[in-house]
Design a protein around this motif. Structure first.
Motif, short mmCIF file in Angstrom:
data_model
loop_
_atom_site.label_atom_id
_atom_site.label_comp_id
_atom_site.label_asym_id
_atom_site.label_seq_id
_atom_site.Cartn_x
_atom_site.Cartn_y
_atom_site.Cartn_z
N GLY A 180 3.93 -6.01 5.39
CA GLY A 180 3.75 -5.20 4.18
C GLY A 180 3.89 -6.04 2.93
N CYS A 181 4.11 -5.36 1.78
CA CYS A 181 4.20 -6.06 0.49
C CYS A 181 5.54 -6.76 0.36
N GLY A 182 6.55 -6.29 1.11
CA GLY A 182 7.88 -6.90 1.06
C GLY A 182 8.76 -6.36 -0.05
N GLU A 183 8.23 -5.47 -0.90
CA GLU A 183 8.99 -5.03 -2.07
C GLU A 183 9.22 -3.53 -2.17
N CYS A 184 8.38 -2.73 -1.54
CA CYS A 184 8.47 -1.27 -1.72
C CYS A 184 9.61 -0.70 -0.85
N CYS A 186 9.29 -1.30 2.96
CA CYS A 186 9.45 -2.73 3.28
C CYS A 186 10.92 -3.13 3.19
N CYS A 241 3.94 0.28 5.07
CA CYS A 241 3.71 -0.09 3.67
C CYS A 241 2.32 0.38 3.22
ZN LIG Z 1 5.65 -2.54 1.05
#
Ligand SMILES: [Zn+2]
Ligand SMILES: [Zn+2]
Length: 351
Positions: free
Chosen positions: A101-105, A108, A116
């Motif tokens: 995924g984006c790693g930030e949401c 995630c 994500c």
């Molecule tokens: Zn994410």
């Protein structure tokens, strides 16, 4: 590097040559040792999901860009690391977690990267393993497999973690009451094996294909039912003494979801995993009257894949038949899978 790409939906894969990438930052470059051919690759290749009633979702309108190198079940050997990449070294063999995924949401951060909204999944949104090399964005997605052979470890990244994630959603009932597994293809046989490894009691397998029902029987199913029989749900109710507590639908067709809801006992749960397509009508009072749960399950998390590898190393590998194919047969493998000719899993072996 060489890859076999989808350049046009439904058209034969095309052999592509491009410069082998140099990893930057946290990236890691792998030499692909094994790449599983998954049924969802057939959907990606065809370019749409059947939403039922003649409606189709075009995947190219959903952020999938062509040309695309498919392949999300990959094992590779580390051949180069970006300057910031740590934790692996040249020569390490690793299974790749593809559901990035984006790693930030929110999801995630909570280790549910597979959900994500800005997915970067390998082999779906980014190039995957139908190739001799694969670039992975971060070493955290590279998991140790010990002495598991690459062709047997690769399917754990999708068919393995998908069935594991679905079975985990059943909760304590998994060890108390038989499960109904709909679909005895690659996912179905994997589900049977993992259900047993997780301490499950009894599995009733539903499939319309007698050969696949036989394969399920051989793999330890306690009973098999022909999904095309008009009274399939009644047979399940009889076998479960009143109705099923848990159903895992690995097909996801209108007919299978109908069987899944019709055979539930009050308080039972249907987990839908398959993406075959279609739509169903459910009479709304049955939802509260049967206190039923219908839950979707999409692949699995990084933690679930780590748990699954540990489980497999402790209890043994699922006895799913594996067919090895050279990379150049990627297109033929997809065609065989689409035609329903595959029992178990096909794995491309580029090296
Ligand atoms: Zn994410
Ligand atoms: Zn898959």
């Amino acid at each position: 590097m060489i890859s076999f790409d989808v350049c046009e939906c439904g058209a034969p894969l095309r052999r592509m040559e491009r410069p082998t990438p140099t990893p930057t930052g946290n990236e890691v470059l792998l030499k692909v040792l094994a790449a599983g051919v998954c049924h969802s690759d057939v959907h990606i290749w065809e370019g749409y999901y059947d939403m039922g009633g003649g409606r189709k979702i075009q995947l190219t309108e959903r952020g999938i860009n062509l040309p695309l190198t498919m392949g999300h079940e990959n094992v590779g050997e580390v051949v180069a690391l970006g300057p910031q990449a740590t934790g692996v070294k040249i020569g390490d063999r690793r299974l790749v977690f593809p559901w990035i995924g984006c790693g930030e949401c929110k999801v995630c951060r909570e280790d549910e990267e597979q959900l994500c909204m800005a997915a970067r999944s390998l082999g779906v949104y980014r190039n995957g393993g139908y190739a001799d090399h694969l670039l992975v964005p971060h070493p955290r997605y590279l998991l140790e497999i010990g002495d598991i052979p690459p062709e047997r470890a690769a399917p754990l990244a999708c068919s393995g973690v998908t069935t594991y994630g679905a079975l985990k959603k059943l909760g304590p009932v998994l060890k108390q009451e038989p499960v109904v597994i709909i679909g005895a293809g690659g996912l179905g046989l994997m589900a049977l094996a993992l259900h047993k490894a997780m301490g499950g009691t009894g599995a009733i397998v539903v499939d319309i294909d007698p050969a696949k029902r036989d394969a399920a029987k051989a793999a330890g199913a306690t009973a098999t039912i022909d999904g095309a029989a008009p009274d399939a749900h009644k047979q399940i109710i009889k076998l479960t003494n009143g109705g099923a507590w848990s159903v895992v639908d690995l097909v996801g067709a209108a007919s299978t979801v109908k069987i899944g809801t019709d055979c539930l006992i009050k308080g039972g749960k249907l987990i839908v995993v398959g993406l075959f397509g279609g739509s169903v009508t459910i009479s709304t009072p049955t939802i509260p009257l049967k206190a039923m749960t219908i839950q979707g399950s999409y692949v699995g998390s990084l933690t679930e894949l780590k748990e699954l590898i540990a489980l497999v190393r402790r209890t043994g590998l699922p006895s799913v038949p594996i067919g090895k194919r050279p990379l150049a047969e990627a297109g033929a493998a997809l065609n065989d899978l689409k035609a329903g000719k595959v029992v178990g899993r096909l794995v491309l072996m580029p090296h």
